[in-house]
Structure formats: structure tokens, C-alpha cells
Write an enzyme that holds these catalytic residues in place. Structure first.
Site, PDB file in Angstrom:
ATOM      1  N   THR B  49     -24.859  -2.029 -16.634  1.00  0.00           N
ATOM      2  CA  THR B  49     -26.301  -1.439 -16.854  1.00  0.00           C
ATOM      3  C   THR B  49     -26.258  -0.131 -16.823  1.00  0.00           C
ATOM      4  O   THR B  49     -25.269   0.801 -16.424  1.00  0.00           O
ATOM      5  CB  THR B  49     -27.102  -1.752 -15.598  1.00  0.00           C
ATOM      6  N   GLU B  50     -27.170   0.644 -17.378  1.00  0.00           N
ATOM      7  CA  GLU B  50     -27.340   2.128 -17.569  1.00  0.00           C
ATOM      8  C   GLU B  50     -27.403   2.811 -16.052  1.00  0.00           C
ATOM      9  O   GLU B  50     -27.072   3.954 -16.037  1.00  0.00           O
ATOM     10  CB  GLU B  50     -28.490   2.468 -18.319  1.00  0.00           C
ATOM     11  N   GLY B  51     -27.791   1.987 -15.137  1.00  0.00           N
ATOM     12  CA  GLY B  51     -27.737   2.706 -13.674  1.00  0.00           C
ATOM     13  C   GLY B  51     -26.213   2.492 -13.116  1.00  0.00           C
ATOM     14  O   GLY B  51     -26.188   2.990 -12.073  1.00  0.00           O
ATOM     15  N   GLY B  52     -25.330   1.882 -13.766  1.00  0.00           N
ATOM     16  CA  GLY B  52     -23.889   2.003 -13.285  1.00  0.00           C
ATOM     17  C   GLY B  52     -23.670   0.518 -12.446  1.00  0.00           C
ATOM     18  O   GLY B  52     -22.844   0.745 -11.590  1.00  0.00           O
TER      19      GLY B  52
END
Lengths: 271, 264
Positions: B49-52
Site C-alpha cells: 500500500t502507499e502507506g508502506g
């Protein structure tokens, strides 16, 4: 997830002549020595090596005339073991070109690659001869917003990062205990990463505490189980100090032009 | 097989993923499409995810956003957005992704910024004007649109969402078509398809204008044209997308445990 476990020879065989490699660790600490020794046996030439503070894995390649370019901030064996003999010899004989930076400049170059930009800016640096003499690596540029001067450092994209870690699973998830130095950044800056690990562990180890995963598996091309793979350097929590006899034997070998015999001895012992 | 429009859209989206790809699935229904692909035909499809959050397999229903803790189940690694978006996406490592949109246009540009009164759009007014509806913004979609090797647009098919030109380009598709995107020098290649609740659109290789490539068992070329805000070209080989198989649908419903896709 794809299994990537292989033996050291197979991992070393991924490397091609002339490639840029980033060996992890910091000087004597977690230097991927076992990988460096095996690579030195291959007789490749014109390798390029980069990292902030390089260790014996890099030095033995210098000693074996395998290296033509080094990017580093520091390259030595600290107070205990002094200057790095292979690097010193290669540089003094004019065989190795050094792109020297302060450690942060090497970090800036790796950050540029990790972020997909051609350079990264940083403060300071001007006034030293590092800037004047390496226009291919550093330029002073002005901020487009207010004209403030900053130094642009050109991106360095290693073909492989080679990292010695505490634990990895068979897919390449890897964990470093203690400081990770630039290893996490190297894995993001490099096209691919090779992991040598003290121990192969189940994936559940990573799922149980995902915050402690340093490298996600998809960045990794190879996983090699290599207990004591940083020796004669050291590895936090497992063997906490350098192998004194090993370091002295190495230095003696470089001094006496007997590196091939030293290499044969250390790699035979591992096999 | 009987399925809802949203289930068909999820399956059609998921079919665009191949085994071994590194992907960002986005949030909401697109995430179900991605995890369905993993379960159905691409076991080595790797997602983060783009949040890592890396390697997770969400449980307990559809995560409502990337910060939903349900998204973290079974994750093998947690880092952060600088790493996930700033490094892994921006440097061009991601093979495939899904992006949603409030509005798209015939060149696959994405608007998630706002909707303006006709004539007052900033590109028509020549300056920034106040929107009628301010939306939630680009999020990580702009980085993905610029950096992913390709991406899928997943959009509910309604005339107001399918504009000749978007009010505002929050994330670039093929810009004004032709080679206008190529000239920008992005590391990523642009949208490979628009998968909707009615059919599948693909870009013309030269003009980059999206045309109708496939309709669904329950939709038609006419219905799709009527619900598109530009004069949609139709492929000479337009076809019906394969109906979901029993296995495909069973796999989807096993992922969509709370029935998010069966509501619409």
C-alpha cells in the site's frame, strides 16, 4: 512469493564484469565478507563499489585488482586495524579512481536513485576540493525559489546491493538487528538486492513483527545462508567483535602480495 | 453466472493483473479486485500500500482506506509513505496498479480534486476558480499515475463521470492525447484500460483516446455510449467480456466476505 535461496557461488555468479555494487554494513560491522571472498575468486574486472564506509568485502576486491572505481565517504578498518590495505594499494598505484564524498553525499546519491531522480541536493560541501575536482559527481546549483546555493549530487544506482543480515526467509524478507546503516537505503537504490543471512527463518517471523523487517522480499534476487558471513568483521549480537587473527592474517596477506593464498584458505574453510 | 455490476467490474479489473507483478491495488472496491486476482490466478502477485504495508492479506471485510488496521493482517513488512510512494513507486518499480476517479476523460486523465460549474473550470477560466464541489484530492494517485509501468482506471460508469475533458487534472493519463504524455518523460507508461460497471475501454495506440473494447453480459454498446460524456468510439472487434466463471465468482465472494460488491 518466489523462493530465492541459493548457494554462495550461484549468488556471486549473478554479478557481471563492470557492474556497480553496494556492499552493506559499515566498515568492520556486517560487511558481506563471505560474499566478497567468493566474488574475489571469480576474477572479474572493472567492478565499481559504493557505500558510505566500506569494509573487507570491498577491500579484498581492490586487493585482487577487480575494482576500477570506488565511491565512499570512509574506507578503513578503524583504530584497531588501520588503513584498508587493498584500497590503499589500488589507489596509490593509480588502478582505482575514487569518487570521494562525505558519507552524506554518498547517501544523497543513493537517495536520488531510490526516489527515481537524477540528483539529490544537500547543504554544505562547497569550499572543499571534493567539489572542485569531481564535477562529474557534484555541482553547486541555485534554488529556483530563492537562489540559495545547494550541492547537487549525481544519482548512483547499484546493479546490486549486497547485504549481510541477521535473518531472512526463503523469499528474501530480511531483518537487520542493531543499526542498519545505509542497508535499507541501498536496497531501495539498487536495481536488485542479494541477501546473505546468518540464518534462514520462517516467514512467520516477519509476520509476527513486520515493523522489524528491513528489506521486503520483492526487492531481493537471491538469499544465501551464510553463518558468520561477516567474519573477520562482526555482526551485532551474534559475534560482537572482530576476529583479530583473521584481520591480521588478511593485512599480512595484502602486505606480502599473498592475497590469492589467503583467499583460497578462507573460502575453502567455508565450503 | 448471476453477479452484480460491481462484481463484474471487480473481476474484469482483476483479470488485468498477471502473476509475478508488483502492484498497488488502491483502496475500496479496487482492493478486492487485486486480492481476488491473487487468489484466483496470480498467487505471486505482490502488493503493497502507499502507506508502506507490504504483503498483507486483509481479513474481516473491505478496508475503508489505507490507514484501516484491517489492511495490516499478515503483513510481512511495515515502512512508510516516503518508502512506498517516494521510492518504490516514484522510481518506477511498480508494474501495475488501480486508480479510482470522480471524473475521467477520453484521454484517461483523472480528476479527484473538484467539480466546477460549466465554463468556470480553471483550464477554461485561465485561473483557479472556486469549485462547486471540493473533493478529497490526489492522494497517492498522482505518483502512481506518473510512476507505475501501467495502471487500470476503475470507475462507476455514469455520464457525469465520463467527460470529454476533466474539470481538473489531478493525476495524468495521456493528457491531450497523442504523444503529449510521452513528452513529459514520466517513468510510468499511463493507463492501460478503464474498467467500469458497464464495460472495458482501452486507449488507441496512436491517438491515446479511449475506445470501447468490451461490454458485459448485462450491458450493451448503446447503453455504454449513452452513459459516456464524449462520442465514444467503438472497436470494430468489440466483444462481450467473458462471463465470470463459477470458480471466479466463488473466489471473489470468498474475498468479499462482507458482500461489499453485492450491494450495488
Amino acid at each position: 512469493m518466489i523462493r530465492k535461496v541459493m548457494d554462495m557461488k550461484s549468488a556471486v555468479n549473478l554479478i557481471k564484469e563492470g557492474q556497480l555494487l553496494g556492499f552493506g554494513g559499515n566498515s568492520l560491522h556486517r560487511t558481506p565478507a563471505a560474499f566478497g571472498f567468493e566474488l574475489a575468486n571469480r576474477g572479474l574486472k572493472k567492478l565499481k563499489l559504493c557505500n558510505t564506509a566500506q569494509g573487507i568485502a570491498s577491500d579484498i576486491l581492490c586487493a585482487m585488482d577487480a575494482v576500477d572505481t570506488l565511491y565512499f565517504g570512509f574506507f578503513g578498518f578503524e583504530n584497531q586495524y588501520g588503513l584498508a590495505p587493498g584500497m590503499r594499494k589500488g589507489c596509490q598505484e593509480g588502478k582505482i579512481k575514487v569518487m570521494e564524498g562525505p558519507c552524506t553525499a554518498i547517501i544523497a546519491a543513493l537517495r536520488a536513485s531510490a526516489c527515481g531522480v537524477p540528483f539529490m541536493t544537500m547543504a554544505g560541501l562547497w569550499g572543499s576540493q571534493l567539489i572542485d575536482q569531481l564535477p562529474g559527481f557534484y555541482r553547486v546549483v541555485e534554488s529556483p525559489f530563492d537562489g540559495t546555493k545547494v550541492v547537487a549530487v549525481k544519482a548512483l544506482r547499484p546493479d546490486y546491493a549486497v547485504l549481510h543480515v541477521h535473518e531472512a526467509d526463503e523469499f528474501g524478507n530480511a531483518r537487520i538487528n542493531g543499526s542498519d546503516y545505509q542497508d535499507v537505503l541501498l536496497s531501495r537504490a539498487a536495481a536488485k538486492t542479494i541477501i546473505t543471512a546468518e540464518k534462514i527463518v520462517p516467514t512467520k517471523t516477519f509476520q509476527d513483527n513486520p515493523k522489524l523487517t528491513s528489506i521486503p522480499h520483492f526487492l531481493v534476487a537471491a538469499v544465501v545462508e551464510a553463518p558468520e558471513g561477516a567474519k573477520p568483521g562482526y555482526c551485532f549480537g551474534l559475534y560482537d567483535t572482530a576476529d583479530d587473527a583473521g584481520m591480521k592474517a588478511y593485512q599480512k596477506a595484502v602486505k606480502e602480495n599473498a592475497v590469492p593464498a589467503y583467499l583460497a584458505n578462507v573460502t575453502e574453510r567455508r565450503a | 453466472m448471476e453477479c452484480t455490476r460491481q462484481e463484474m467490474m471487480a473481476i474484469a479489473t482483476g483479470r488485468e493483473f498477471s502473476n509475478g507483478e508488483l502492484a498497488i491495488f488502491g483502496v475500496g472496491l479496487s482492493m478486492l479486485a487485486g486480492y481476488w486476482a491473487q487468489k484466483n490466478h496470480a498467487p505471486d502477485l505482490v502488493a503493497f500500500t502507499e502507506g508502506g504495508v507490504f504483503g498483507s492479506s486483509p481479513v474481516g471485510g473491505l478496508p475503508w482506506g489505507i490507514e484501516d488496521t484491517r489492511i495490516s493482517a499478515n503483513a510481512t513488512s511495515f515502512t512508510n509513505a516516503i518508502d512506498a510512494l517516494g521510492c518504490l513507486v516514484a522510481s518506477g518499480r511498480v508494474d501495475n496498479a488501480v486508480i479510482g476517479a470522480a471524473q475521467i476523460d477520453k484521454f484517461g486523465n483523472v480528476n479527484t480534486t473538484g467539480i466546477w460549474e460549466e465554463g468556470t473550470q480553471p483550464w477554461k477560466a485561465g485561473r483557479y476558480t472556486l469549485p462547486k464541489v471540493r473533493l478529497n484530492g490526489s492522494g497517492g494517485a498522482n505518483e502512481i499515475a506518473c510512476g507505475a509501468k501501467k495502471f487500470i482506471l476503475m470507475v462507476t460508469h455514469e455520464k457525469k463521470r465520463f467527460a470529454d475533458r476533466v474539470d481538473y487534472i489531478s493525476s495524468p493519463g495521456y493528457l491531450s492525447g497523442g504523444d503529449s504524455r510521452a513528452k513529459m518523460g514520466f517513468v510510468g507508461g499511463g493507463p492501460c484500460c478503464v474498467v467500469t460497471t458497464l464495460g472495458i475501454l482501452r486507449p488507441d495506440p496512436v491517438t491515446k483516446e479511449f475506445y470501447l473494447d468490451a461490454y458485459y453480459p448485462f450491458s450493451s454498446v448503446e447503453e455504454i455510449k449513452e452513459n459516456t460524456g464524449w462520442d465514444l468510439k467503438v472497436s470494430a472487434n468489440v466483444k462481450m467480456a467473458p462471463e465470470p466463471t463459477a470458480k471466479e465468482l466463488a473466489n471473489l465472494r470468498a474475498i468479499d466476505t462482507t458482500g461489499s460488491l453485492r450491494k450495488g
